[in-house]
Design a protein around this motif. Structure first.
Motif, short mmCIF file in Angstrom:
data_model
loop_
_atom_site.label_atom_id
_atom_site.label_comp_id
_atom_site.label_asym_id
_atom_site.label_seq_id
_atom_site.Cartn_x
_atom_site.Cartn_y
_atom_site.Cartn_z
N GLU A 471 27.19 20.04 26.03
CA GLU A 471 26.49 20.68 24.90
C GLU A 471 26.31 19.75 23.70
N ASN A 474 23.01 19.86 21.78
CA ASN A 474 22.86 21.04 20.95
C ASN A 474 23.79 21.01 19.74
N ILE A 607 24.63 26.91 21.31
CA ILE A 607 25.63 26.04 21.92
C ILE A 607 26.43 26.89 22.91
N SER A 608 26.37 26.54 24.18
CA SER A 608 26.98 27.39 25.20
C SER A 608 27.81 26.59 26.19
#
Length: 735
Positions: A471, A474, A607-608
């Protein structure tokens, strides 16, 4: 205090009806049979452009006995700051009393033949506009004469949501600023009348007749009303949009465009290097605005008849454009490029204050600009007082973001574009959330030994850094938003519930001691309030309305960033907070361990980190919480590095308020520069006990003044300041 609301309200798409029209719909019930005085000007028209004075004069139910005119006169044909005499109106034979001449407050004699004093004026949404104080003086006079005062409400033309600027200090009160409100207050003139009356002791018998079909987020061109310029130099809505910023130029020797066809949209001077200034302003990457080199010859006011080289302000996205902040950047850029030519207009004879200080309501901002303090730091300095004003303001808001009317004096609850029922997942949908799924590796964890349990937890935790690593692109996008927010004078908010909320609170709390940030710069908002930090508050995460209220309460605006934290990505408290923040123009970030989450769909950046099912099903304080903590560490730390809180890998923005901290600062100087203890101590003292200045002085071998200039030019970034100072010294040596 009363509010008058029409019986029937329009629906979406209908033209806004101003307070004067509502009064007509009610057949003048409120003033029937009364002797009426009217404070108005050319803007006092209804939908068909008939003037309210003509309507009242011809109405048999009402006896209009006197007219009162503000600055620019009752017809709006007089230039700014010119005294106006009273006279007899040719058409009606009524006395027209000037409230912008020798008398600014109606006298007892002027009010002797009046039962009700009406006010119908279109303001422009900025504190400098004198119509506001014509209103407040008229309210005072009405209170003293024991007559009713009625405001026929009109739209704030630059919307009723956006609030910006510093709070006026009372020692700088004048007719361009009487009360401690911000430059851009985001209220209608009727709401301001209520605030003035309620907060500042006017105590008038006040009634506000509300509009129909107006929402807070509307700009004037959303209302369906026809624009009638409120004063000679605000010919368009575009001029009103930039006015809260470029009006500040009135306090300088730079033309603000009076005497041109684009007042307040263009500015310049015969001595200005407009190409260099345009490039400098463009480099500052201000939101919602572009700058273009322009030339003009004013027909009156500053530099009359002279060719001026200047800049035109082009607003490209008014939703995120910050006029006051832009105005400060304009003045800062001019001052840096033209330090010898640029001047503040000196105080007039008998006055102690610069006119710029009267406009801005303090002398501190002028002094900070003179000292070269970055605009972002200046804005940061008044955020606490601005937040306090927002608390006061909300008690006087009469409108929400719906067209349906209601009599409200409490904080409004604006609807968000989300179906709350959609947040109520079915059991099947809930089980699709990664953190709610069973982990096949820990099905028999209750039968494992202590060592085996620890090893399986450790093995699962090892997955977290890899999930976060994926991530990073992001996270980098989020950091850019936060850095830009800090440089604009904005704030960073973390919003969450339970574990997620506590992690946000912890990260926010650690910023002041780690990076010497002001307490307000990074804030944590947790569902259930402070008590939820220590114990679980059942149901708090499902309180959708509380999520909205928390955003409203803090006065969040387009300069701020709000980070929503929710492992499941669907927490109602967080969903509501993000939607409200977006509505107010703030940039939003979602951090969730669930793919394609609801908060991810809402936010500007999602954001994952997908860490998979928890060791103990649904226990998001484990892998999900660890992932959130890593992400927050990365966001806050990287942002602080990029705004100059770190040099090399040492924290250098120390405030040496104790001998312990002063000793630490001297040790940092030794470590970073290699000088001995005596040189570190001597330089630190010569630098005024400022660690950054001392480092630049030693590393670039320059004096304190050169170091200070370099730090200002680099916006506090030490390594850049060292390079700038070195180049400056080399250039000086060559000459």
């Amino acid at each position: 205090m009363r509010l008058v609301v029409a019986g029937a309200f329009g629906v979406e798409g209908k033209r806004t009806e101003v307070g004067a029209e509502v009064l007509l719909h009610e057949s003048f019930n409120f003033i029937k049979g009364k002797r009426v005085g009217l404070v108005t000007n050319q803007t006092g028209v209804i939908g068909n452009l008939r003037h309210i004075a003509d309507v009242l004069y011809e109405a048999p139910e009402v006896k209009l006995t006197a007219l009162f005119g503000p600055e620019h006169g009752i017809r709006g044909d007089v230039q700014d700051a010119l005294s106006i005499e009273s006279y007899i109106d040719e058409r009606t034979g009524l006395p027209v009393y000037s409230l912008y001449g020798e008398t600014r407050k109606p006298t007892a004699e002027m009010l002797s033949n009046i039962d009700v004093l009406l006010l119908d004026l279109q303001d422009v949404g900025a504190r400098y506009y004198t119509y506001l104080y014509t209103m407040s003086y008229a309210m005072m006079a009405a209170a003293e004469a024991s007559i009713k005062f009625v405001v026929l409400d009109r739209p704030n033309p630059i919307n009723g949501v956006s609030v910006e600027g510093n709070i006026l200090e009372l020692r700088f009160r004048s007719f361009v600023g009487q009360y401690p409100i911000p430059v851009r207050y985001g209220m209608t003139i009727g709401e301001l009348a209520m605030l003035f009356n309620g907060e500042y002791g006017i105590d008038a018998d006040l009634t506000v007749i509300k509009m129909n079909n107006w929402r807070r987020d509307m700009w004037f061109d959303d209302t369906g009303l026809i624009w009638v310029q409120p004063s000679p130099n605000i010919p368009t809505l575009e001029a009103a949009t930039v006015y809260p910023g470029t009006c500040l130029l009135e306090g300088t020797n730079v033309s603000e465009g009076r005497g041109t066809t684009k007042p307040f949209e263009v500015f310049g001077a015969p001595w200005m290097d407009c190409a260099k200034l345009t490039a400098e302003l463009a480099s500052r990457d201000l939101q919602g605005v572009l700058f273009r080199q322009a030339y003009f010859i004013p027909t009156f006011s500053k530099y009359r008849g002279e060719r001026c080289c200047g800049v035109q302000v082009h607003v490209t996205d008014r939703r995120i454009f910050k006029p006051f902040e832009t105005g400060l950047h304009i003045i800062d850029a001019i001052n840096r490029i033209h330090p010898d030519e640029f001047e503040w207009i000196k105080p007039k004879p008998g006055s102690r204050h610069y006119y710029f200080d009267l406009l801005v309501g303090t002398d501190r901002i002028r002094e900070q600009l003179q000292e070269g303090l970055p605009v972002e730091r200046i804005i940061e300095g008044f955020q606490d007082k601005l937040s306090s004003f927002m608390e006061v303001r909300r008690d006087y808001l009469l409108y929400d973001n719906r067209t349906e009317g209601s009599m409200k004096t409490l904080p409004v609850k604006e609807p968000c574009s989300v179906d709350i029922e959609s947040l109520e997942e079915t059991d099947e949908e809930f089980e699709k959330i990664l953190t709610e799924q069973r982990n096949p590796r820990t099905i028999d964890i209750d039968r494992k030994s202590i060592t085996e349990i620890l090893r399986v937890i450790n093995a699962e935790d090892k997955k977290v850094p890899y999930a976060v690593e994926k991530e990073i692109p992001n996270i980098a996008r989020a950091v850019k938003l936060v850095v830009r927010c800090f440089r604009m004078g904005g704030r960073l908010f973390y919003v969450g519930s339970g574990t997620s909320g506590r992690l946000g609170v912890i990260d926010a709390a650690e910023c002041p001691p780690t990076f010497s940030t002001p307490q307000h710069l990074v804030q944590g908002i947790i569902a259930g309030g402070k008590e939820a930090v220590w114990r679980s508050i059942e149901g708090a995460e499902d309180d959708y309305e509380d999520g909205r209220r928390e955003i409203i309460k803090r006065g969040i605006s387009a300069k701020d960033v709000v980070v929503g934290l929710s492992a499941s990505g669907r927490t109602p408290f967080v969903v509501a907070a993000l939607l409200e923040a977006k509505k107010r123009g703030a940039k939003t970030v979602a951090v969730s361990t669930t793919p394609n989450s609801k908060i991810g769909e809402i936010a500007d950046v999602a954001i994952s980190p997908l860490v998979g099912p928890e060791v103990i099903t649904g226990s998001t304080r484990m892998k999900a919480g660890t992932a959130e903590k890593l992400v927050l560490n990365m966001i806050s730390t990287t942002s602080m590095v990029k705004i100059g809180k770190v040099y090399s890998n040492l924290m250098i923005d120390l405030k040496p308020v104790s001998e312990k901290l002063r000793s630490r600062a001297r040790r940092i100087i030794k470590v970073l520069t290699g000088v001995d203890s005596k040189a570190a101590y001597d330089t630190f003292i010569r630098a005024g006990c400022n660690l950054k200045i001392a480092l630049v002085m030693i590393e670039a071998d320059v004096d304190r003044d050169a170091a200070v200039r370099a730090l200002k030019e680099s916006s506090g970034i030490v390594w850049k300041a060292i390079e700038i100072a070195r180049k400056g010294k080399q250039k000086l040596n060559r000459t």
